[in-house]
Design a protein around this motif. Structure first.
Motif, PDB file in Angstrom:
ATOM      1  N   PHE A 217       0.828  -1.202   0.000  1.00 31.83           N
ATOM      2  CA  PHE A 217       0.000   0.000   0.000  1.00 31.83           C
ATOM      3  C   PHE A 217       0.867   1.258   0.000  1.00 31.83           C
ATOM      4  O   PHE A 217       0.627   2.199  -0.759  1.00 31.83           O
ATOM      5  N   ILE A 218       1.902   1.269   0.854  1.00 28.44           N
ATOM      6  CA  ILE A 218       2.766   2.452   0.959  1.00 28.44           C
ATOM      7  C   ILE A 218       3.509   2.690  -0.350  1.00 28.44           C
ATOM      8  O   ILE A 218       3.559   3.820  -0.866  1.00 28.44           O
ATOM      9  N   PHE A 219       4.092   1.628  -0.922  1.00 27.23           N
ATOM     10  CA  PHE A 219       4.844   1.776  -2.170  1.00 27.23           C
ATOM     11  C   PHE A 219       3.944   2.232  -3.310  1.00 27.23           C
ATOM     12  O   PHE A 219       4.333   3.083  -4.123  1.00 27.23           O
ATOM     13  N   VAL A 220       2.752   1.642  -3.379  1.00 25.76           N
ATOM     14  CA  VAL A 220       1.830   2.012  -4.461  1.00 25.76           C
ATOM     15  C   VAL A 220       1.400   3.467  -4.318  1.00 25.76           C
ATOM     16  O   VAL A 220       1.337   4.214  -5.301  1.00 25.76           O
ATOM     17  N   LEU A 221       1.120   3.880  -3.085  1.00 31.12           N
ATOM     18  CA  LEU A 221       0.690   5.258  -2.841  1.00 31.12           C
ATOM     19  C   LEU A 221       1.784   6.253  -3.239  1.00 31.12           C
ATOM     20  O   LEU A 221       1.526   7.243  -3.931  1.00 31.12           O
ATOM     21  N   ILE A 222       3.016   5.959  -2.809  1.00 31.26           N
ATOM     22  CA  ILE A 222       4.145   6.837  -3.175  1.00 31.26           C
ATOM     23  C   ILE A 222       4.390   6.784  -4.677  1.00 31.26           C
ATOM     24  O   ILE A 222       4.601   7.813  -5.335  1.00 31.26           O
ATOM     25  N   GLY A 223       4.317   5.581  -5.229  1.00 31.31           N
ATOM     26  CA  GLY A 223       4.550   5.413  -6.664  1.00 31.31           C
ATOM     27  C   GLY A 223       3.532   6.154  -7.508  1.00 31.31           C
ATOM     28  O   GLY A 223       3.893   6.814  -8.493  1.00 31.31           O
ATOM     29  N   ILE A 224       2.250   6.059  -7.123  1.00 30.86           N
ATOM     30  CA  ILE A 224       1.197   6.749  -7.874  1.00 30.86           C
ATOM     31  C   ILE A 224       1.407   8.259  -7.810  1.00 30.86           C
ATOM     32  O   ILE A 224       1.265   8.975  -8.811  1.00 30.86           O
ATOM     33  N   THR A 225       1.765   8.756  -6.621  1.00 29.41           N
ATOM     34  CA  THR A 225       1.976  10.204  -6.459  1.00 29.41           C
ATOM     35  C   THR A 225       3.131  10.688  -7.325  1.00 29.41           C
ATOM     36  O   THR A 225       3.014  11.691  -8.030  1.00 29.41           O
ATOM     37  N   LEU A 226       4.275   9.988  -7.259  1.00 24.93           N
ATOM     38  CA  LEU A 226       5.428  10.388  -8.067  1.00 24.93           C
ATOM     39  C   LEU A 226       5.137  10.243  -9.557  1.00 24.93           C
ATOM     40  O   LEU A 226       5.495  11.116 -10.364  1.00 24.93           O
ATOM     41  N   PHE A 227       4.487   9.166  -9.913  1.00 19.11           N
ATOM     42  CA  PHE A 227       4.126   8.940 -11.318  1.00 19.11           C
ATOM     43  C   PHE A 227       3.235  10.069 -11.822  1.00 19.11           C
ATOM     44  O   PHE A 227       3.454  10.632 -12.902  1.00 19.11           O
ATOM     45  N   THR A 228       2.234  10.422 -11.008  1.00 21.45           N
ATOM     46  CA  THR A 228       1.307  11.493 -11.391  1.00 21.45           C
ATOM     47  C   THR A 228       2.038  12.815 -11.522  1.00 21.45           C
ATOM     48  O   THR A 228       1.833  13.562 -12.494  1.00 21.45           O
ATOM     49  N   GLY A 229       2.897  13.124 -10.553  1.00 23.65           N
ATOM     50  CA  GLY A 229       3.636  14.387 -10.602  1.00 23.65           C
ATOM     51  C   GLY A 229       4.563  14.460 -11.794  1.00 23.65           C
ATOM     52  O   GLY A 229       4.630  15.488 -12.485  1.00 23.65           O
ATOM     53  N   LEU A 230       5.283  13.359 -12.080  1.00 27.48           N
ATOM     54  CA  LEU A 230       6.239  13.358 -13.190  1.00 27.48           C
ATOM     55  C   LEU A 230       5.541  13.390 -14.542  1.00 27.48           C
ATOM     56  O   LEU A 230       5.942  14.128 -15.448  1.00 27.48           O
ATOM     57  N   VAL A 231       4.488  12.570 -14.685  1.00 28.48           N
ATOM     58  CA  VAL A 231       3.777  12.524 -15.975  1.00 28.48           C
ATOM     59  C   VAL A 231       3.075  13.843 -16.253  1.00 28.48           C
ATOM     60  O   VAL A 231       3.181  14.406 -17.344  1.00 28.48           O
ATOM     61  N   SER A 232       2.333  14.342 -15.248  1.00 31.02           N
ATOM     62  CA  SER A 232       1.572  15.569 -15.466  1.00 31.02           C
ATOM     63  C   SER A 232       2.490  16.782 -15.628  1.00 31.02           C
ATOM     64  O   SER A 232       2.123  17.752 -16.298  1.00 31.02           O
ATOM     65  N   GLY A 233       3.670  16.728 -15.044  1.00 33.77           N
ATOM     66  CA  GLY A 233       4.582  17.868 -15.154  1.00 33.77           C
ATOM     67  C   GLY A 233       5.613  17.739 -16.250  1.00 33.77           C
ATOM     68  O   GLY A 233       6.383  18.673 -16.492  1.00 33.77           O
ATOM     69  N   SER A 234       5.635  16.573 -16.944  1.00 33.21           N
ATOM     70  CA  SER A 234       6.699  16.305 -17.909  1.00 33.21           C
ATOM     71  C   SER A 234       6.679  17.285 -19.081  1.00 33.21           C
ATOM     72  O   SER A 234       7.661  18.007 -19.313  1.00 33.21           O
ATOM     73  N   TYR A 235       5.586  17.316 -19.805  1.00 31.87           N
ATOM     74  CA  TYR A 235       5.575  18.187 -20.987  1.00 31.87           C
ATOM     75  C   TYR A 235       5.590  19.663 -20.612  1.00 31.87           C
ATOM     76  O   TYR A 235       6.344  20.434 -21.223  1.00 31.87           O
ATOM     77  N   PRO A 236       4.761  20.111 -19.630  1.00 33.56           N
ATOM     78  CA  PRO A 236       4.829  21.534 -19.280  1.00 33.56           C
ATOM     79  C   PRO A 236       6.237  21.994 -18.931  1.00 33.56           C
ATOM     80  O   PRO A 236       6.665  23.075 -19.355  1.00 33.56           O
ATOM     81  N   SER A 237       6.977  21.184 -18.170  1.00 34.69           N
ATOM     82  CA  SER A 237       8.322  21.612 -17.764  1.00 34.69           C
ATOM     83  C   SER A 237       9.260  21.673 -18.959  1.00 34.69           C
ATOM     84  O   SER A 237      10.027  22.636 -19.116  1.00 34.69           O
ATOM     85  N   LEU A 238       9.207  20.663 -19.823  1.00 36.11           N
ATOM     86  CA  LEU A 238      10.082  20.655 -20.996  1.00 36.11           C
ATOM     87  C   LEU A 238       9.652  21.716 -22.002  1.00 36.11           C
ATOM     88  O   LEU A 238      10.490  22.368 -22.647  1.00 36.11           O
ATOM     89  N   PHE A 239       8.342  21.917 -22.121  1.00 35.46           N
ATOM     90  CA  PHE A 239       7.800  22.873 -23.076  1.00 35.46           C
ATOM     91  C   PHE A 239       8.123  24.314 -22.666  1.00 35.46           C
ATOM     92  O   PHE A 239       8.661  25.098 -23.449  1.00 35.46           O
ATOM     93  N   LEU A 240       7.828  24.672 -21.420  1.00 36.17           N
ATOM     94  CA  LEU A 240       8.032  26.045 -20.960  1.00 36.17           C
ATOM     95  C   LEU A 240       9.515  26.395 -20.826  1.00 36.17           C
ATOM     96  O   LEU A 240       9.918  27.541 -21.037  1.00 36.17           O
ATOM     97  N   SER A 241      10.316  25.394 -20.460  1.00 36.77           N
ATOM     98  CA  SER A 241      11.752  25.669 -20.270  1.00 36.77           C
ATOM     99  C   SER A 241      12.476  25.898 -21.592  1.00 36.77           C
ATOM    100  O   SER A 241      13.623  26.333 -21.612  1.00 36.77           O
ATOM    101  N   SER A 242      11.810  25.585 -22.719  1.00 31.94           N
ATOM    102  CA  SER A 242      12.456  25.734 -24.029  1.00 31.94           C
ATOM    103  C   SER A 242      12.270  27.129 -24.628  1.00 31.94           C
ATOM    104  O   SER A 242      12.795  27.415 -25.699  1.00 31.94           O
ATOM    105  N   PHE A 243      11.492  27.991 -23.943  1.00 32.36           N
ATOM    106  CA  PHE A 243      11.247  29.338 -24.480  1.00 32.36           C
ATOM    107  C   PHE A 243      12.558  30.135 -24.588  1.00 32.36           C
ATOM    108  O   PHE A 243      13.410  30.075 -23.697  1.00 32.36           O
ATOM    109  N   HIS A 244      12.678  30.938 -25.693  1.00 33.61           N
ATOM    110  CA  HIS A 244      13.834  31.822 -25.863  1.00 33.61           C
ATOM    111  C   HIS A 244      13.569  33.121 -25.121  1.00 33.61           C
ATOM    112  O   HIS A 244      12.554  33.795 -25.377  1.00 33.61           O
TER     113      HIS A 244
END
Length: 783
Positions: A370-397
């Motif tokens: 339960f603990i591993f799944v809970l932590i895993g889901i949270t990290l997975f959600t944070g990384l997936v949901s933040g992946s494109y916005p972070s790479l996209f916005l950080s590429s601005f000139h």
């Protein structure tokens, strides 16, 4: 640096409350749904793994070798000892048999107990069912000993010590309680409340020294690291040497029984690995839908944060710093959503258990899963949901965005369209799944089973009601609300006897056909409203019918017999003729083919009575039947079922899955709508001045509404066309679990698309209408 990132993230959450609320609520619901579904999956995968020897335990299965396409979960009683004596890999064996419902009596207490076992003493050595009281080594050594669960001990003895006390079974024999077990875990495929010695079956007249009595469950314990294939090879040689019928037996690992068993004569209540795959996929779908919301809104709002990114880069921030900043924001939102999701899960677990029939609970301390799944889901959600916005916005000139020029709009718009399409692909797949499950359950309810299942009251015969059934039957028929009464060895929902040793006129000596067997009386056909295909049914006018046979159409087809009426037929010591062929009827669930069936007459084999009643006064008719019951079976409580209720219980797993999918699909649609609402709000906000100018130039409100909704309409239609093949493939695989099944119609696919489109338009309509009816002066007054 981290402190600074955290401050900025918190300020952004506070500044954009509306978008933050949509993201947090969507993620919280997504995490909650995902977690509940994964808890269900983990529970299904955990079956029988609590046994200390779970990896070394297997059960013996039977391959009928052409007699039937379906393998069987039973084996002969002599096989266990043979394997232990001759196979060095086998260190222990046990034989099991289930007993029907028995009346337990102690003092003034009397209850029917449904779940009982006959087992060898080695059963408790092989399986981990801990004793609370009594000696495990000697608990089943006496012939009339009885081991009960803690639940039964409390039920009959309260706070007293039950060891040495007696319980009377079926008002015939006293059994001494020699042990009390902890209650059987729900994730055991063996569910029972009491155990009696297996050798007791010999006293009851059962032949335990025959290879031909293939009616028992055999479990073996292998030495660690033994090869299952080598044992199966040795088993094949043993059977060729000792078994006159030369049946083929093989081993199935204990941990595969619950999810990988679809056998004849098996223990009821198994799961289905297909549902594990479906629930796991749906959990990922729903979580991904929630993540898409975050990515959509983050990229949509990229223009409002582009100058912030530009200034940061001018003052020396590296791209990695920007990426860290946005990943921290998405992970922080996920952590906040996690807190809310834990509260949601705590609230929903009791409801979920009620719907699913599970006994799940959040275990914060004892379950690493339960603990591993809970932590895993949270990290997975944070990384997936933040992946494109972070790479996209950080590429601005920086120079371009500070001067007000950026190509982010085109890139961001294309990404948002892709994400919306992906989101609605998953939503449409879930909608198709819900519709197909509903259609299949409706098909089951309306399916012609070959008999009339309605208004049939069934009860197990007890005491003198068995010997004096004809008298009981005559008195029941005196009630004008009871039109027919019959007796049988097994109800049409659970015929569980069979043979591959039948003989018939013209049979090839090498041919074997597995046939099920049931014993009936002469009124069986009329009571169940079945039809004859050829010949006649049993009748009191023919004294020779006690040796006669009636077969179903499946049996005649399997035997390739033309003109079967009058042909010789035999089974065991019984020799006679085929006097009739009954039309095929479903005597198992619709998961199974209609298999060959033999109907016989023998008053000594009847166990159940069924009465067809009128709908006028059912409660009065039941009361009348109970009054007669007390006359013929005094001391035995009257317990009855309606046959259609028994049939419904055969599909309880599908009903539960269907109900759960309804709720989870509704929640996934709500999550998708949250994101769509936020996106439409942002789009409307960005186009306020454009719409004002259009209205000044003469655009009507319908034109504005069309302008704002046509893009979403196109995206949902594209998503529907992409989702339909995937949904068809998945649900067609699920339908293969049923022999009698509905088909996936074009209307079903079209309906899912229409529903998705309607939901999407309703979601965006509020913001579209608000902007369309706004006064253009308000939107242009700053120009």
């Amino acid at each position: 640096m981290f402190k600074n990132y955290l401050k900025i993230a918190l300020r952004n959450i506070k500044r954009h409350k509306g978008y933050s609320f949509i993201n947090i609520v969507g993620l919280a619901i997504g995490i909650s749904c995902c977690m509940l579904m994964l808890m269900w999956v983990q529970d299904e995968l955990s079956y029988d793994r609590f046994h200390e020897n779970s990896n070394e335990l297997s059960r013996v299965l039977l391959d009928p070798m052409g007699a039937s396409p379906t393998h069987e979960a039973v084996s002969p009683p002599v096989l266990a000892a043979k394997m232990k004596d001759e196979f060095p890999e086998v260190i222990n064996t046990t034989r099991l048999s289930f007993s029907g419902p028995l009346l337990f009596s102690h003092s003034e207490k009397a209850f029917y107990e449904e779940r009982g076992l006959y087992a060898d003493p080695s059963f408790f050595e092989m399986f981990t069912f801990p004793f609370i009281k009594g000696d495990q080594a000697t608990a089943l050594s006496a012939l009339h000993s009885l081991v009960i669960t803690e639940e039964l001990a409390n039920k009959y003895f309260g706070s007293e010590n039950p060891i040495g006390k007696t319980i009377t079974l079926n008002k015939r024999r006293d059994y001494k309680v020699t042990g009390v077990l902890e209650n059987i875990p729900h994730n055991s495929h063996l569910q029972f409340s009491y155990v009696r010695p297996f050798i007791l079956l010999k006293e009851l007249g059962v032949n335990l020294d025959s290879w031909g009595n293939v009616s028992f469950f055999t479990y073996v314990q292998l030495r660690k690291n033994s090869s299952l294939q080598e044992v199966n090879n040795k088993l094949k040689k043993l059977i060729e040497k000792d078994d006159p019928a030369h049946n083929m037996y093989y081993l199935q690992p204990l941990t595969r029984i619950h999810l990988h068993s679809k056998f004849n004569f098996d223990i009821p209540g198994h799961g289905n690995i297909m549902y594990v795959y479906i629930f796991a996929a749906a959990a990922v779908f729903i979580l991904f839908i929630a993540c898409i919301n975050f990515m959509n809104l983050a990229t949509a709002r990229s223009g409002t944060r582009s100058k912030e990114v530009g200034v940061r880069k001018v003052v020396g921030a590296l791209r990695t710093d920007i990426i860290k900043q946005f990943f921290l924001e998405s992970t922080l939102l996920s952590l906040i959503a996690l807190v809310f999701s834990i509260f949601l899960i705590e609230l929903l677990v009791p409801v979920f258990n009620n719907l699913s029939g599970k006994q799940l609970a959040l275990d914060y301390s004892g379950s690493l899963f339960f603990i591993f799944v809970l932590i895993g889901i949270t990290l997975f959600t944070g990384l997936v949901s933040g992946s494109y916005p972070s790479l996209f916005l950080s590429s601005f000139h920086p120079v371009k965005v500070i001067r007000g020029f950026s190509d982010s709009g085109t890139k961001g718009a294309m990404l948002r369209k892709t994400l919306v399409v992906t989101q609605f692909v998953l939503t449409v797949v879930l909608l198709v799944g819900v519709t197909v499950i509903h259609n299949q359950l409706d098909h089951i309810r309306k399916k012609d089973l070959g008999y009339d299942k309605d208004q049939l009251v069934c009860f197990r015969l007890r005491g003198d009601a068995i010997k004096k059934f004809d008298t009981l039957k005559a008195e029941l028929l005196q009630n004008p609300n009871i039109t027919n009464v019959t007796a049988t060895s097994a109800l049409p929902t659970s015929i569980g006897s069979g043979t591959s040793g039948a003989g018939w006129e013209g049979k090839d000596p090498a041919e074997r056909i597995q046939m099920q067997i049931t014993w009936v009386d002469k009124d069986y056909l009329e009571t169940f409203r079945m039809k004859m295909a050829e010949g006649r049914f049993f009748s009191k006018e023919f004294s020779t019918d006690e040796h006669a046979f009636i077969l179903n159409e499946a049996a005649i087809k399997a035997m390739r017999m033309d003109s079967p009426i009058g042909k010789r037929f035999s089974w065991g010591r019984r020799r006679g003729q085929i006097i009739g062929v009954v039309r095929n009827f479903h005597y198992k669930s619709l998961h199974n083919e209609i298999e060959p069936l033999i109907l016989l007459q023998n008053p000594q084999r009847i166990r159940y009575a069924c009465a067809r009643v009128k709908a006028d006064d059912i409660s009065g008719t039941i009361g009348f039947t109970e009054g007669l019951w007390n006359k013929f079976a005094a001391g035995f409580p009257f317990k009855y079922d309606f046959l259609d209720d028994r049939l419904s219980r055969l599909y309880r797993a599908e009903q539960r899955v269907g109900t759960l999918f309804n709720y989870f699909t509704s929640l996934s649609i709500f999550i998708a709508c949250l994101g769509l609402f936020g996106l439409s709000s942002f789009t409307a906000e960005q186009r306020t001045k454009e719409i004002g100018i259009r209205k000044v130039l003469g655009a009507s409100i319908p034109n504005i509404l069309l302008l704002l909704t046509k893009e979403f309409t196109k995206l949902v239609l594209v998503a529907s066309f992409l989702a339909w093949p995937l949904a068809y493939f998945i649900m067609n695989m699920w339908l293969q679990n049923f022999v009698s099944r509905t088909s996936i119609q074009l209307e079903t696919l079209a309906l899912s698309g229409v529903l998705a489109l309607g939901i999407a338009l309703l979601t965006v309509s509020y913001q579209s209408i608000r902007v369309a009816v706004a006064n253009p002066v308000d939107s242009l007054k700053y120009e």
